[in-house]
Each structure stands twice: as C-alpha cells, then as structure tokens.
Design an enzyme around this catalytic site. Structure first.
Site, short mmCIF file in Angstrom:
data_model
loop_
_atom_site.label_atom_id
_atom_site.label_comp_id
_atom_site.label_asym_id
_atom_site.label_seq_id
_atom_site.Cartn_x
_atom_site.Cartn_y
_atom_site.Cartn_z
N ASN A 253 50.05 32.44 36.32
CA ASN A 253 50.61 31.23 36.83
C ASN A 253 49.40 29.90 36.43
O ASN A 253 49.92 28.94 36.02
CB ASN A 253 51.04 31.33 38.33
CG ASN A 253 52.02 32.09 38.77
OD1 ASN A 253 51.76 32.95 39.83
ND2 ASN A 253 53.01 32.20 37.95
N ARG A 301 51.33 41.86 41.00
CA ARG A 301 51.07 40.63 41.86
C ARG A 301 52.13 40.82 43.09
O ARG A 301 51.98 40.30 44.28
CB ARG A 301 51.45 39.35 40.94
CG ARG A 301 52.85 39.44 40.25
CD ARG A 301 52.50 38.40 39.17
NE ARG A 301 53.95 37.98 38.45
CZ ARG A 301 54.39 38.61 37.30
NH1 ARG A 301 53.51 39.65 36.64
NH2 ARG A 301 55.38 38.38 36.68
N GLU A 321 60.41 40.93 37.18
CA GLU A 321 60.90 39.48 36.53
C GLU A 321 61.78 39.65 35.40
O GLU A 321 61.64 40.59 34.97
CB GLU A 321 59.51 38.80 36.52
CG GLU A 321 59.73 37.44 35.79
CD GLU A 321 60.34 36.40 36.72
OE1 GLU A 321 61.71 36.86 37.18
OE2 GLU A 321 59.75 35.29 37.05
#
Length: 477
Positions: A253, A301, A321
């Site tokens: 990120n 994560r 994801e």
C-alpha cells in the site's frame, strides 16, 4: 394494522402460460356432496393447444402466502436484496392482504421499464385471491412462483414481539399485541393452504434455529427461482451485527502496488493493535463488542491484522483479494507503462473488466456469494479482507448497483459496523485514527485507449513512488 383478506376477482385468460399450466384454481363447480371439482386437470392443461410458452427470460412474479407474523416481509426483502446484488432488477410490492388491480398495473409498468422480478408481499390466504395472479401471469406471459410461509409457535411469538415493538414506536396508545393476536385468530379459519396444482411453489417453515427451519419446493426451475430457493434455505436471523475491516496498511500500500502477499507496514501494525483494543483484545473495555467468529483471507496482511483479537478464526480462500493476473504487484504507473490499453479498458468498465489471467469484479461478486450467505446465517462476525472483496460484500448491505460496486469507498484503518434494522441494514463508519495512505481511486474522465499518460494517471492515489510534488495524505479519509 389492516390485514383484511379482500377477494379480487378477474376474468381468466384463455391463453395461459405453459409454465403455469398446472396452476388452475380449485374448481368453480360443486358436486352434490359439497366438494369442489378442479376446473382444469393437469393433463388437460398440458394438451391445450391454446397455451403459449413463457419466454425463457420472461419477468417473474413472486407471490407470498401466509398468515400475519410468519416472516413474509423479512424474507421478501432478503430475496429482493440478494437478486438485485446479483444483477437482477427486483422490487418488493407491499400489499395489506392481496394484490389488487392497481398492484398488477404497477408491476406491468415496472416490467416495461426493463426490470424483471416483482415480489408481492401480502397474505393471499384464499385460492381465489391467488387465482387472480395466476390469470394475470398467464395473460401477460410472466413466470409465476408462490412462496407459502409458516412457522412454529416459538417463532410466531418472537415475530409478534418484534412487530409489537415496531408499532409501539409509532403509537403507544394502542394495545398492538392484542390487535395482532385478534387479527391472527380472525384470519386463521379463512386460510386455504396452497395446492400443488396452483403452480411452481416453495414452502417455508421459518425458524431462526437451522435444525427446525425447513424449505420444500415443487416445480422450481430456472436460475432466478433456484437462487430464490437457495436464499430461503437459510434461516432469517432478525437481529444481526457484523464487523468489517480491511487489513492494516501493507508495505505494498505504501508503495502503491496492487495485489501480492505483502506484510503490514509499521502503521499497519499499529492499526492491528487499535482494532484489537476496539474488539475485545488487550486494552479493550469489559463491555465492548467481542466477535464470536473471525474470518480473514489467506493472505498475511489480514491474518496479522487480527492476531491480537480473541475468538475462533478461519482463513477463507473466497476472501482473498481480487486476482490482478499479469498486473499483480505492479503500481498503476507501471501498468500504464506496460499495458496502457488494458489500463484504459479497465477504466471504461471496471465492473466487468477482467485482468488477463485474473479476475473481474463480476467474478469476485460470484466468488463472495457463499461468504455473504454464510454471514446471513450468523451474527457478531468480524471479517477482515481486502478493498475489492469488501466492496462486493458491502454492496449487498448498502443495496449498491453492480456497476457502482468498484467505486465504493472502503478506506484503510476504518471499522465498518453493519446492523440489521428490520429488513434493512445500517452501516456505521468508525475511523480508528491511525495514519495511512489513501488507496481510493475515482474513475478518470478520459478513458480512451489513445489518452495520454498524464490523463491516465490523473486519479492515481499518492504513494512513496510518486514525484515529491504529490504529498502523501496524513489523515484518514
């Protein structure tokens, strides 16, 4: 409450939809012994040369049947919400007792606008009241499905208590419990259960306990009706609370990279501690919320984000994801440089665009269907997942149209609390005030494949790889 069961009479059509050929009402003539004969035997109906088949994608009318406080409204809105989330266009039409001629006109207008599922939430206690809808669907060449609801005594008492609490907020001067019970006593002798000859039908015996909740079906066919059957198979839990969060800020990120299996950044670890303090972990308040179950993706994560939150947990592959295929691990700048045409195509239709060797949001919506259905059979569940996945899940609770799903804002370091409110849901956004990057990207105005690099990157979020003239945000949005 006006729950009178008004009879609405309509002339029957000589051309019934073949789909509803077996849906004739119990007969018009009586034998000498007082028993009614059936006016259209199934065999005769099937051999009638005047029947017209419904088109495969003809609109569907769903009619609910049952006495008050049997769970019809909760189930009707649950079905409509699920179908709309899956890309159908469904609407609930509420009626006091039975559908009227005005209701049918509204449904016809609704279908002419391109919509395809109308759910009539009423009682329809008599065969005569249901015959109106059978005739209507036959004349208009609409598919028709009956759903009959019942429940055991415990479920009925709980439903009545919920209804009394709701109406008591509107008027405290009325004895709502007495009124509802009297209404049930008055209507019960008039109830004529659905016959197998009335057409495709699902019967639901409602209970919050999955051991007592039961569903049976006759004549159900086609993807939409099968989806409805699947939704009704799970008990409707009346009061639910869910907790949703993205993982803490990851190392990817910070660098503006998508996908991958990166670990948390230092600020992401701080968020994990803050989230644990919010949900029953170290430093939490004794009376604070404590999830009964914790679901994460299989990626590091998300698992690291919940490591200090107590409770049983499961890493679920369907919560991983979106698969970015050949773009996994790249920044938006790198995607524009290597695959400018793919980048433009995705901006043109982000919902249906599929990454080469990867997934689209449409694929993802289908993938998380099982997760949403499992959620609805539980309560007090914490789900920690990823931006695209949570967009698809939150779209269910928000009632978001599919094309808008990729633009739902699910910020980092923010807890989303979803609570049921009758047959609706309310979403509370709780920022936990830990610094992080902002990964939200709006659709650029220029989505042409011939656009310049500057136009393509105009809405790309700031990150540490970008020029120094773009400053990284320091607050949560």
């Amino acid at each position: 409450m006006n729950c009178t069961d008004t009879h609405v009479v309509s002339s029957s059509s000589s051309e019934h939809c073949a789909y509803d050929a077996a849906a004739a009402s119990d007969g018009d003539a009586e034998h000498g012994n007082g028993q009614r004969s059936r006016s259209v035997p199934v065999a005769a109906a099937k051999s009638n040369s005047g029947l017209k088949p419904c088109p495969l994608r003809a609109p569907l009318v769903v009619t609910t049947v049952g006495l008050p406080c049997r769970g019809k409204s909760l189930a009707s809105h649950k079905v409509a919400r699920h179908l709309s989330w899956r890309g159908e266009s469904a609407k609930v039409f509420n009626v006091d007792g039975n559908a009227t001629a005005d209701t049918l006109r509204e449904i016809s207008a609704f279908f002419k606008e391109g919509n395809n599922v109308a759910i009539i939430d009423g009682m329809h206690l008599t065969r005569q009241s249901r015959q109106l809808l059978i005739n209507f669907c036959g004349e208009q060449l609409y598919h028709h499905l009956l759903i009959e609801f019942s429940c055991n005594d415990q479920c009925l008492r709980e439903n009545i208590d919920d209804t009394v609490r709701f109406y008591h907020q509107l008027d405290q001067n009325i004895d709502w419990e007495r009124r509802i019970k009297e209404n049930n006593e008055r209507l019960t002798p008039r109830f004529e259960p659905c016959s197998s000859l009335e057409g495709p039908m699902i019967t639901v015996n409602n209970s919050e306990d999955p051991m007592f909740h039961s569903v049976t079906a006759r004549g159900v066919r086609g993807s939409i009706q099968t989806n409805i059957l699947g939704v009704l198979a799970s008990p409707v839990i009346r009061q639910q609370t869910f907790y949703f969060s993205r993982h803490g800020e990851s190392e990817f990120n910070v660098l503006g990279r998508i996908g991958g299996d990166a670990d948390l950044s230092p600020r992401g670890m701080k968020y994990a501690e803050r989230l644990a303090r919010q949900l029953g972990g170290p430093g939490s308040a004794p009376d604070g919320p404590k999830p009964k179950m914790i679901w994460t993706s299989e990626l590091r994560r998300t698992i690291r984000t919940v490591q200090n939150i107590p409770g049983p947990r499961a890493a679920i592959k369907d919560l991983n994801e979106i698969n970015a295929g050949i773009c996994e691990g790249l920044t938006y700048e790198e995607i524009q440089e290597r695959f400018p045409q793919e980048f433009a195509w995705r901006d043109q239709d982000k919902f249906k665009y599929r990454y080469p060797h990867g997934e689209s949001y449409l694929d993802l919506l289908q993938r998380v269907d099982s997760v949403v259905q499992a959620l609805l059979a539980n309560t007090d569940v914490l789900v920690v997942s990823h931006q695209a996945v949570l967009r698809c899940i939150m779209a269910y609770f928000k009632g978001t149209k599919p094309d808008d799903v990729p633009y739902i804002n699910v910020p980092l370091h923010t807890l989303l609390i979803v609570r049921s409110y009758g047959y609706d849901f309310k979403v509370e956004t709780v920022p936990l005030k830990v610094e992080c990057v902002d990964t939200y990207r709006i659709q650029p105005k220029n989505c042409s494949t011939s656009r310049t690099t500057a136009d393509a990157l105009t809405t790309v979020p700031a990150h540490f790889d970008t020029p120094l003239t773009q400053q990284m945000p320091t607050t949560i949005r």
